[in-house]
Design a protein around this motif. Structure first.
Motif, PDB file in Angstrom:
ATOM      1  N   PRO A 122       0.987  -1.133   0.161  1.00 48.13           N
ATOM      2  CA  PRO A 122       0.125   0.049   0.098  1.00 48.13           C
ATOM      3  C   PRO A 122       0.827   1.225   0.077  1.00 48.13           C
ATOM      4  O   PRO A 122       0.300   2.097  -0.465  1.00 48.13           O
ATOM      5  CB  PRO A 122      -0.793  -0.121   1.348  1.00 48.13           C
ATOM      6  CG  PRO A 122      -0.729  -1.580   1.686  1.00 48.13           C
ATOM      7  CD  PRO A 122       0.453  -2.100   1.248  1.00 48.13           C
ATOM      8  N   THR A 149       2.222   1.623  -3.618  1.00 47.43           N
ATOM      9  CA  THR A 149       1.042   2.336  -4.396  1.00 47.43           C
ATOM     10  C   THR A 149       0.748   3.714  -4.248  1.00 47.43           C
ATOM     11  O   THR A 149       0.261   4.126  -5.067  1.00 47.43           O
ATOM     12  CB  THR A 149      -0.162   1.122  -4.267  1.00 47.43           C
ATOM     13  OG1 THR A 149       0.131  -0.177  -4.277  1.00 47.43           O
ATOM     14  CG2 THR A 149      -1.095   1.877  -5.166  1.00 47.43           C
ATOM     15  N   ALA A 150       0.709   3.928  -2.800  1.00 46.62           N
ATOM     16  CA  ALA A 150       0.445   5.363  -2.600  1.00 46.62           C
ATOM     17  C   ALA A 150       1.365   6.493  -3.248  1.00 46.62           C
ATOM     18  O   ALA A 150       1.150   7.456  -3.654  1.00 46.62           O
ATOM     19  CB  ALA A 150       0.085   5.447  -1.158  1.00 46.62           C
ATOM     20  N   ARG A 193      -7.442   5.772  -7.866  1.00 47.05           N
ATOM     21  CA  ARG A 193      -7.760   5.286  -6.382  1.00 47.05           C
ATOM     22  C   ARG A 193      -9.093   4.663  -6.602  1.00 47.05           C
ATOM     23  O   ARG A 193      -8.881   3.970  -5.607  1.00 47.05           O
ATOM     24  CB  ARG A 193      -8.115   6.994  -6.064  1.00 47.05           C
ATOM     25  CG  ARG A 193      -7.007   7.731  -5.506  1.00 47.05           C
ATOM     26  CD  ARG A 193      -7.328   9.094  -4.967  1.00 47.05           C
ATOM     27  NE  ARG A 193      -6.122   9.798  -4.636  1.00 47.05           N
ATOM     28  CZ  ARG A 193      -6.220  11.146  -4.327  1.00 47.05           C
ATOM     29  NH1 ARG A 193      -7.335  11.730  -3.991  1.00 47.05           N
ATOM     30  NH2 ARG A 193      -5.278  11.746  -4.000  1.00 47.05           N
ATOM     31  N   VAL A 240      -7.961   0.921  -6.946  1.00 48.11           N
ATOM     32  CA  VAL A 240      -7.253   0.476  -6.029  1.00 48.11           C
ATOM     33  C   VAL A 240      -8.327   0.043  -4.852  1.00 48.11           C
ATOM     34  O   VAL A 240      -8.366  -0.872  -4.412  1.00 48.11           O
ATOM     35  CB  VAL A 240      -6.236   1.317  -5.433  1.00 48.11           C
ATOM     36  CG1 VAL A 240      -5.570   0.790  -4.293  1.00 48.11           C
ATOM     37  CG2 VAL A 240      -5.179   1.474  -6.541  1.00 48.11           C
ATOM     38  N   THR A 261      -4.058   2.285   1.494  1.00 44.25           N
ATOM     39  CA  THR A 261      -3.417   3.106   0.502  1.00 44.25           C
ATOM     40  C   THR A 261      -4.169   4.562   0.501  1.00 44.25           C
ATOM     41  O   THR A 261      -3.551   5.523   0.415  1.00 44.25           O
ATOM     42  CB  THR A 261      -3.721   2.429  -1.043  1.00 44.25           C
ATOM     43  OG1 THR A 261      -3.086   1.425  -0.898  1.00 44.25           O
ATOM     44  CG2 THR A 261      -3.131   3.377  -2.075  1.00 44.25           C
ATOM     45  N   TYR A 285      -2.651   6.346   3.384  1.00 44.95           N
ATOM     46  CA  TYR A 285      -1.309   6.874   2.947  1.00 44.95           C
ATOM     47  C   TYR A 285      -1.453   8.074   1.874  1.00 44.95           C
ATOM     48  O   TYR A 285      -0.453   8.963   2.079  1.00 44.95           O
ATOM     49  CB  TYR A 285      -0.441   6.043   2.416  1.00 44.95           C
ATOM     50  CG  TYR A 285      -0.295   4.691   3.432  1.00 44.95           C
ATOM     51  CD1 TYR A 285       0.167   5.069   4.794  1.00 44.95           C
ATOM     52  CD2 TYR A 285       0.500   3.370   2.972  1.00 44.95           C
ATOM     53  CE1 TYR A 285       0.379   3.970   5.700  1.00 44.95           C
ATOM     54  CE2 TYR A 285       0.623   2.355   3.831  1.00 44.95           C
ATOM     55  CZ  TYR A 285       0.599   2.675   5.170  1.00 44.95           C
ATOM     56  OH  TYR A 285       1.078   1.761   6.087  1.00 44.95           O
TER      57      TYR A 285
END
Length: 332
Positions: free
Chosen positions: A130, A133-134, A148, A151, A215, A218
């Motif tokens: 996560p 990915t963030a 977004r 995800v 995610t 973050y």
């Protein structure tokens, strides 16, 4: 000889017993006014209850719901841990015998080992994925909202749907992963039937299904980091890795610690993945604490032993929850 005649008003005032500035007259003085003391507490309490009656009703309803559906099951489960309960016969008080039987059961230690192993793997995969990915999404300039949503989409799927989807992915015959390995001229794998791969396969499912929420957390934390810090790092010639290590992670240190503790608490309660995908196999390689608790209660019909197991799990998770509350209180 002249005589001074008092003014008429003065004479009249004296004759009537009144003087200027004495409107009440010169008669007997009026008795002092007595103030009635307010009635003690009861009227004030009634007024407070009347003014806040609706708020008290909502509060009472919330307390009642918590008492019935949270506090009572916890207390009752704790009591059942010291009884022999089958719900077919009256409960018998056995003291610490249930806990002794737990420690003598080889499956008890196996379940805790497997749960710890799952938690460790989940931290390796589920904690880093996560964050990475963030960071990638935060650097994008176009299509960020769409990504977004993409995800976060797995989080919105029902757990059973996610498990059945991944069971098809792991199918040793027409499964997606083995077909991909065949295209790459690699040997097929027994993803859920292998003792070495089964737990890793469950962790991958759990990470994919739950990483969306972390995610987004973050991403929100990354948005709060001042841009001047990155600009200063770039002027100093810092690379992307150096900016991540010296700017991003220190600025997100508290958020990372909180999500770490929450992930530990969540992964130690893993149940759906092993229950649906492996059933605890192969050879109890994926039996977790909650899955063993389910077996005690609904397979072996020993609710006293299951309650003792849940009490131990409650104590362990309570320790992590205490650390979480301490950190949040210190931050506040």
């Amino acid at each position: 000889m002249t005589m001074t005649v008092p003014p008429l008003t003065t004479a009249v005032a004296k004759s009537t017993g009144r003087e200027q500035g004495d409107p009440a007259g010169a008669g007997p003085p009026a008795p002092p006014r007595t103030t009635v003391a307010p009635r003690p507490g009861n009227s004030r309490l009634r007024r407070a209850v009347r003014e806040n009656l609706v708020a008290y009703l909502f509060l009472a309803a919330g307390i009642l719901c918590f008492a019935l559906f949270s506090w009572y099951p916890i207390v009752h489960g704790f009591v059942l841990g010291f009884q022999q309960v089958t719900f077919a016969e009256p409960a018998q008080w056995v003291g610490l015998d249930n806990f002794q039987r737990l420690f003598d059961d080889p499956a008890f230690l196996t379940a805790w080992k497997n749960t710890g192993y799952f938690t460790l793997l989940a931290l390796v995969f589920g904690f880093a994925a996560p964050l990475a990915t963030a960071v990638v999404l935060n650097e994008l300039r176009h299509g960020r909202s769409y990504l977004r949503m993409t995800v976060y989409l797995p989080v919105m799927l029902p757990s059973i749907v996610t498990m059945l989807l991944w069971r098809w992915f792991y199918d040793p015959g027409p499964g997606l992963f083995n077909n991909a390995l065949e295209v790459l001229h690699l040997p097929a794998q027994q993803w859920l039937e292998s003792e070495n791969l089964a737990m890793v396969s469950l962790v991958l499912v759990s990470t994919w299904a739950n990483m969306g929420t972390t995610t987004l957390i973050y991403l929100a934390a990354l948005g709060g980091i001042p841009g001047e810090l990155y600009e200063a790092a770039e002027l100093d010639g810092a690379s992307i890795r150096q900016r991540l290590w010296h700017v991003t992670i220190p600025q997100m240190r508290f958020i990372l610690m909180i999500t770490l503790l929450l992930q530990v608490i969540g992964t130690m309660q893993v149940f759906v993945e092993p229950f649906v995908l492996t059933g605890g196999g192969p050879d109890d390689a994926t039996v977790t604490v909650l899955l063993l608790l389910y077996r005690y209660a609904f397979v072996y019909n020993d609710f006293g032993l299951a309650s003792a197991m849940s009490t131990l799990l409650f104590v362990v998770l309570g320790l992590f929850a205490g650390v979480y509350l301490r950190l949040t209180r210190t931050k506040g």
